[in-house]
Enzyme design. Structure first.
Site, PDB file in Angstrom:
ATOM      1  N   SER A  59       3.100  -3.560  -2.105  1.00 41.48           N
ATOM      2  CA  SER A  59       4.572  -3.524  -2.791  1.00 41.48           C
ATOM      3  C   SER A  59       4.795  -3.320  -4.268  1.00 41.48           C
ATOM      4  O   SER A  59       5.954  -3.390  -4.531  1.00 41.48           O
ATOM      5  CB  SER A  59       5.072  -5.071  -2.590  1.00 41.48           C
ATOM      6  OG  SER A  59       5.408  -5.313  -1.078  1.00 41.48           O
ATOM      7  N   THR A  60       3.914  -3.009  -5.012  1.00 43.13           N
ATOM      8  CA  THR A  60       4.055  -2.496  -6.318  1.00 43.13           C
ATOM      9  C   THR A  60       4.222  -1.341  -6.678  1.00 43.13           C
ATOM     10  O   THR A  60       4.432  -0.934  -7.944  1.00 43.13           O
ATOM     11  CB  THR A  60       2.511  -3.059  -7.195  1.00 43.13           C
ATOM     12  OG1 THR A  60       1.634  -2.162  -6.556  1.00 43.13           O
ATOM     13  CG2 THR A  60       2.236  -4.485  -6.919  1.00 43.13           C
ATOM     14  N   GLY A  61       4.417  -0.472  -5.746  1.00 43.54           N
ATOM     15  CA  GLY A  61       4.941   0.901  -6.095  1.00 43.54           C
ATOM     16  C   GLY A  61       6.162   1.032  -5.789  1.00 43.54           C
ATOM     17  O   GLY A  61       7.154   0.727  -6.211  1.00 43.54           O
ATOM     18  N   VAL A  70       0.327   5.196  -1.291  1.00 42.62           N
ATOM     19  CA  VAL A  70      -1.114   4.962  -0.644  1.00 42.62           C
ATOM     20  C   VAL A  70      -0.755   5.224   0.697  1.00 42.62           C
ATOM     21  O   VAL A  70      -1.862   5.745   1.471  1.00 42.62           O
ATOM     22  CB  VAL A  70      -1.327   3.552  -1.109  1.00 42.62           C
ATOM     23  CG1 VAL A  70      -0.852   2.385  -0.076  1.00 42.62           C
ATOM     24  CG2 VAL A  70      -2.863   3.357  -0.777  1.00 42.62           C
ATOM     25  N   ASP A  71       0.248   5.010   1.387  1.00 40.56           N
ATOM     26  CA  ASP A  71       0.269   5.316   2.928  1.00 40.56           C
ATOM     27  C   ASP A  71       0.144   6.859   3.099  1.00 40.56           C
ATOM     28  O   ASP A  71      -0.391   7.393   3.885  1.00 40.56           O
ATOM     29  CB  ASP A  71       1.987   5.040   3.222  1.00 40.56           C
ATOM     30  CG  ASP A  71       2.170   5.010   4.690  1.00 40.56           C
ATOM     31  OD1 ASP A  71       1.264   4.865   5.540  1.00 40.56           O
ATOM     32  OD2 ASP A  71       3.225   4.677   5.124  1.00 40.56           O
ATOM     33  N   ILE A 100      -8.179   4.144  -2.629  1.00 39.46           N
ATOM     34  CA  ILE A 100      -8.660   3.517  -1.611  1.00 39.46           C
ATOM     35  C   ILE A 100      -9.109   4.282  -0.409  1.00 39.46           C
ATOM     36  O   ILE A 100     -10.014   3.669   0.354  1.00 39.46           O
ATOM     37  CB  ILE A 100      -7.393   2.522  -1.087  1.00 39.46           C
ATOM     38  CG1 ILE A 100      -8.034   1.412  -0.331  1.00 39.46           C
ATOM     39  CG2 ILE A 100      -6.410   3.054  -0.142  1.00 39.46           C
ATOM     40  CD1 ILE A 100      -6.969   0.179   0.109  1.00 39.46           C
TER      41      ILE A 100
HETATM   42  N1  AR6 Z   1      -5.543   4.126  -3.606  1.00 41.79           N
HETATM   43  C1  AR6 Z   1      -5.080   2.772  -4.179  1.00 41.79           C
HETATM   44  N2  AR6 Z   1      -3.988   2.598  -4.696  1.00 41.79           N
HETATM   45  C2  AR6 Z   1      -2.900   3.272  -4.584  1.00 41.79           C
HETATM   46  C3  AR6 Z   1      -3.251   4.689  -4.070  1.00 41.79           C
HETATM   47  C4  AR6 Z   1      -4.397   5.193  -3.578  1.00 41.79           C
HETATM   48  N3  AR6 Z   1      -4.630   6.264  -3.148  1.00 41.79           N
HETATM   49  N4  AR6 Z   1      -1.922   5.307  -4.023  1.00 41.79           N
HETATM   50  C5  AR6 Z   1      -1.062   4.488  -4.509  1.00 41.79           C
HETATM   51  N5  AR6 Z   1      -1.741   3.502  -4.950  1.00 41.79           N
HETATM   52  P1  AR6 Z   1       2.944   2.197  -2.608  1.00 41.79           P
HETATM   53  P2  AR6 Z   1       4.395  -0.091  -1.708  1.00 41.79           P
HETATM   54  C6  AR6 Z   1      -1.047   2.320  -5.547  1.00 41.79           C
HETATM   55  O1  AR6 Z   1       4.235   2.859  -3.191  1.00 41.79           O
HETATM   56  O2  AR6 Z   1       5.028  -0.341  -3.125  1.00 41.79           O
HETATM   57  C7  AR6 Z   1       5.291   4.102   1.200  1.00 41.79           C
HETATM   58  O3  AR6 Z   1       6.396   5.301   1.295  1.00 41.79           O
HETATM   59  C8  AR6 Z   1       0.304   2.302  -6.437  1.00 41.79           C
HETATM   60  O4  AR6 Z   1       0.224   2.503  -7.471  1.00 41.79           O
HETATM   61  O5  AR6 Z   1       1.964   2.923  -2.045  1.00 41.79           O
HETATM   62  O6  AR6 Z   1       4.213  -1.329  -0.835  1.00 41.79           O
HETATM   63  C9  AR6 Z   1       5.517   3.440   2.496  1.00 41.79           C
HETATM   64  O7  AR6 Z   1       5.615   4.225   3.526  1.00 41.79           O
HETATM   65  C10 AR6 Z   1       0.664   1.004  -6.272  1.00 41.79           C
HETATM   66  O8  AR6 Z   1       0.194   0.183  -7.346  1.00 41.79           O
HETATM   67  O9  AR6 Z   1       3.532   0.902  -1.756  1.00 41.79           O
HETATM   68  C11 AR6 Z   1       6.581   2.366   2.261  1.00 41.79           C
HETATM   69  O10 AR6 Z   1       7.831   2.856   2.470  1.00 41.79           O
HETATM   70  C12 AR6 Z   1       0.276   0.312  -4.700  1.00 41.79           C
HETATM   71  O11 AR6 Z   1      -0.513   1.446  -4.271  1.00 41.79           O
HETATM   72  C13 AR6 Z   1       6.266   2.035   0.621  1.00 41.79           C
HETATM   73  O12 AR6 Z   1       5.922   3.375  -0.009  1.00 41.79           O
HETATM   74  C14 AR6 Z   1       1.523   0.246  -3.769  1.00 41.79           C
HETATM   75  O13 AR6 Z   1       2.321   1.381  -3.885  1.00 41.79           O
HETATM   76  C15 AR6 Z   1       5.602   0.897   0.440  1.00 41.79           C
HETATM   77  O14 AR6 Z   1       5.677   0.709  -0.994  1.00 41.79           O
END
Ligand code: AR6
Length: 169
Positions: free
Chosen positions: A122-124, A33-34, A11
């Site tokens: 929310s999927t990670g 992703v954050d 992203i």
């Molecule tokens: N580009 C697109 N998608 C991504 C990327 C990227 N660069 N990196 C990861 N994903 P998550 P959550 C996908 O864990 O579940 C953080 O610590 C990943 O494979 O990023 O909402 C925050 O600060 C997954 O499918 O977010 C919160 O504490 C999706 O992005 C917590 O994680 C979301 O995964 C939020 O958890």
């Protein structure tokens, strides 16, 4: 009319007006992703988040809400931070997940953003099952009234891409 597109990728590399961050309520960064957005966008984003905490968001951003900051050195103009719910088998939190998409689009409309990229919120780390998250994400975008012209779901791996494209257009 809003066009929904699906791409597999990172992203932080998207050429859109706004990218959505799957943040946490502290707004002060995290993994997934954050972490990728803060790393790629540089310290300006964290600084803007700290300003939000010091002003209107003293207690942080509530789950299901969204707020925008600069995108720092990313190509996008804005990052829209939203806080997804942690998945629970005991409690149905689908409304909160849907709210992340609705609220992010509302903020995008306020900014005048015409192209917006979303990750699979929310999927990670928050463990929401991918198929169900994809259904909620696509349904919510389809049923939200917005001036955004393109909503682009940016899926990080093949499984996420397959789950989202299975929802069709
Ligand atoms: N580009 C697109 N998608 C991504 C990327 C990227 N660069 N990196 C990861 N994903 P998550 P959550 C996908 O864990 O579940 C953080 O610590 C990943 O494979 O990023 O909402 C925050 O600060 C997954 O499918 O977010 C919160 O504490 C999706 O992005 C917590 O994680 C979301 O995964 C939020 O958890």
């Amino acid at each position: 009319m809003t066009t929904i597109t699906f791409v597999r990728g990172d992203i932080t590399k998207q050429h859109v007006d706004a990218i959505v961050n799957a943040a946490n309520s502290s707004l002060l960064g995290g993994g997934g992703v954050d972490g990728a957005i803060h790393r790629a966008g540089g310290p300006e984003i964290l600084s803007a988040c700290r300003d939000l905490r010091a002003s209107h968001y003293g207690k942080g951003l509530a789950t299901g809400r969204a707020v925008a900051t600069t995108a720092g050195r990313l190509q996008a103009r804005w990052v829209i931070h939203t806080v997804g719910p942690v998945f629970s088998r005991e409690e149905d939190r689908s409304d909160l997940l849907a709210s992340c998409y609705r609220e992010s689009l509302r903020v995008a409309d306020e900014l005048g953003a015409r192209t917006v990229a979303f990750p699979a919120i929310s999927t990670g780390i928050f463990r929401w099952p991918m198929d169900d998250a994809a259904r909620i994400a696509v349904e919510t975008v389809k049923t939200t009234d917005t001036s955004v012209e393109e909503v682009r779901f940016v899926l990080f791996d093949e499984a996420a891409y397959a789950a989202f494209t299975a929802q069709g257009h």
